[in-house]
Write a protein that holds these residues in place. Structure first.
Motif, mmCIF file in Angstrom:
data_model
loop_
_atom_site.group_PDB
_atom_site.id
_atom_site.type_symbol
_atom_site.label_atom_id
_atom_site.label_comp_id
_atom_site.label_asym_id
_atom_site.label_seq_id
_atom_site.Cartn_x
_atom_site.Cartn_y
_atom_site.Cartn_z
ATOM 1 N N MET A 1 -28.592 8.845 0.668
ATOM 2 C CA MET A 1 -29.416 9.190 1.805
ATOM 3 C C MET A 1 -30.805 8.636 1.600
ATOM 4 S SD MET A 1 -28.455 13.060 2.927
ATOM 5 C CE MET A 1 -29.840 13.028 4.031
ATOM 6 N N ASP A 2 -31.508 8.423 2.680
ATOM 7 C CA ASP A 2 -32.845 7.888 2.598
ATOM 8 C C ASP A 2 -33.838 8.914 2.093
ATOM 9 O OD1 ASP A 2 -31.895 5.521 3.571
ATOM 10 O OD2 ASP A 2 -32.372 6.004 5.644
ATOM 11 N N ASP A 3 -33.607 10.190 2.390
ATOM 12 C CA ASP A 3 -34.560 11.199 1.966
ATOM 13 C C ASP A 3 -34.204 11.695 0.576
ATOM 14 O OD1 ASP A 3 -33.216 13.673 4.254
ATOM 15 O OD2 ASP A 3 -32.388 12.807 2.452
ATOM 16 N N GLU A 4 -35.064 12.515 0.034
ATOM 17 C CA GLU A 4 -34.908 12.976 -1.329
ATOM 18 C C GLU A 4 -34.456 14.436 -1.406
ATOM 19 O OE1 GLU A 4 -35.139 10.970 -4.008
ATOM 20 O OE2 GLU A 4 -35.398 9.371 -2.549
ATOM 21 N N ARG A 5 -33.749 14.923 -0.419
ATOM 22 C CA ARG A 5 -33.260 16.298 -0.470
ATOM 23 C C ARG A 5 -32.215 16.418 -1.573
ATOM 24 N NH1 ARG A 5 -32.406 15.847 5.502
ATOM 25 N NH2 ARG A 5 -34.473 16.165 6.287
ATOM 26 N N ILE B 1 -28.902 17.036 -3.341
ATOM 27 C CA ILE B 1 -27.545 16.908 -2.815
ATOM 28 C C ILE B 1 -26.890 18.271 -2.672
ATOM 29 C CG2 ILE B 1 -26.447 16.553 -5.052
ATOM 30 C CD1 ILE B 1 -24.613 14.508 -3.600
ATOM 31 N N GLU B 2 -27.255 19.225 -3.532
ATOM 32 C CA GLU B 2 -26.665 20.559 -3.464
ATOM 33 C C GLU B 2 -26.936 21.220 -2.117
ATOM 34 O OE1 GLU B 2 -27.191 19.360 -7.607
ATOM 35 O OE2 GLU B 2 -28.672 19.593 -6.031
ATOM 36 N N GLU B 3 -28.128 21.005 -1.570
ATOM 37 C CA GLU B 3 -28.466 21.596 -0.271
ATOM 38 C C GLU B 3 -27.567 21.043 0.829
ATOM 39 O OE1 GLU B 3 -32.567 21.337 0.827
ATOM 40 O OE2 GLU B 3 -33.245 22.114 -1.110
ATOM 41 N N ILE B 4 -27.354 19.754 0.810
ATOM 42 C CA ILE B 4 -26.520 19.123 1.837
ATOM 43 C C ILE B 4 -25.068 19.557 1.667
ATOM 44 C CG2 ILE B 4 -25.687 16.923 2.763
ATOM 45 C CD1 ILE B 4 -28.462 15.804 1.768
ATOM 46 N N ILE C 1 -19.095 10.973 0.332
ATOM 47 C CA ILE C 1 -19.580 11.543 -0.922
ATOM 48 C C ILE C 1 -18.782 10.878 -2.033
ATOM 49 C CG2 ILE C 1 -19.850 13.634 -2.307
ATOM 50 C CD1 ILE C 1 -19.767 15.185 0.405
ATOM 51 N N ARG C 2 -19.492 10.320 -3.018
ATOM 52 C CA ARG C 2 -18.780 9.671 -4.110
ATOM 53 C C ARG C 2 -19.465 9.973 -5.432
ATOM 54 N NH1 ARG C 2 -20.484 3.317 -3.600
ATOM 55 N NH2 ARG C 2 -22.693 3.768 -3.477
ATOM 56 N N ILE D 1 -24.428 10.767 -1.854
ATOM 57 C CA ILE D 1 -23.999 11.141 -0.503
ATOM 58 C C ILE D 1 -24.636 10.177 0.487
ATOM 59 C CG2 ILE D 1 -25.838 12.835 -0.215
ATOM 60 C CD1 ILE D 1 -23.807 14.477 1.458
ATOM 61 N N ARG D 2 -23.835 9.713 1.411
ATOM 62 C CA ARG D 2 -24.320 8.792 2.438
ATOM 63 C C ARG D 2 -23.895 9.353 3.788
ATOM 64 N NH1 ARG D 2 -27.512 4.451 2.900
ATOM 65 N NH2 ARG D 2 -26.765 2.889 4.319
#
Length: 115
Positions: free
Chosen positions: A1-5, A7-10, A85-86, A94-95
């Motif tokens: 993803m472009d943002d830095e959130r 991955i657990e949150e998503i 998700i890979r 995650i993309r």
């Protein structure tokens, strides 16, 4: 993803069964929160909580519409085509492929080629 959130949150968001139900409902067609609640047989407060979660991660968008009686309401719709998700080098990647119009897609592709 472009943002830095994180991955657990998503993953927590898309792992939530109720959030997935709401997302599925607005993937078919734009719907108001009340329509989503009726479609999914959920309470309105539950729908609004999930909508906020999904909006926070830009998985849905909203637009304000005008009803026949002149009142305004928000309609929600899905903002992505696919999620991949890979596991890559012991880390998850995650993309999320967002829905964009053709000029935006071309601009994004051009920007990526220039890197």
């Amino acid at each position: 993803m472009d943002d830095e959130r994180p991955i657990e949150e998503i993953l927590d968001t898309i792992g939530d069964e109720t959030a997935r139900e709401v997302l599925a409902a607005v993937s078919e067609e734009p719907r108001s929160a009340k329509e989503v609640a009726e479609f999914c047989d959920l309470s309105l407060p539950t729908v609004y909580r999930r909508i906020e979660m999904l909006k926070e991660h830009e998985l849905i968008t909203s637009e304000t519409l005008v009803a026949r009686d002149g009142n305004h309401y928000d309609a929600f719709k899905s903002n992505f085509d696919a999620t991949v998700i890979r596991l890559k080098e012991d880390e998850y990647d995650i993309r999320i492929y967002r829905k964009e119009n053709l000029p935006d897609r071309f601009s994004s592709l051009w920007d990526e080629l220039g890197r």
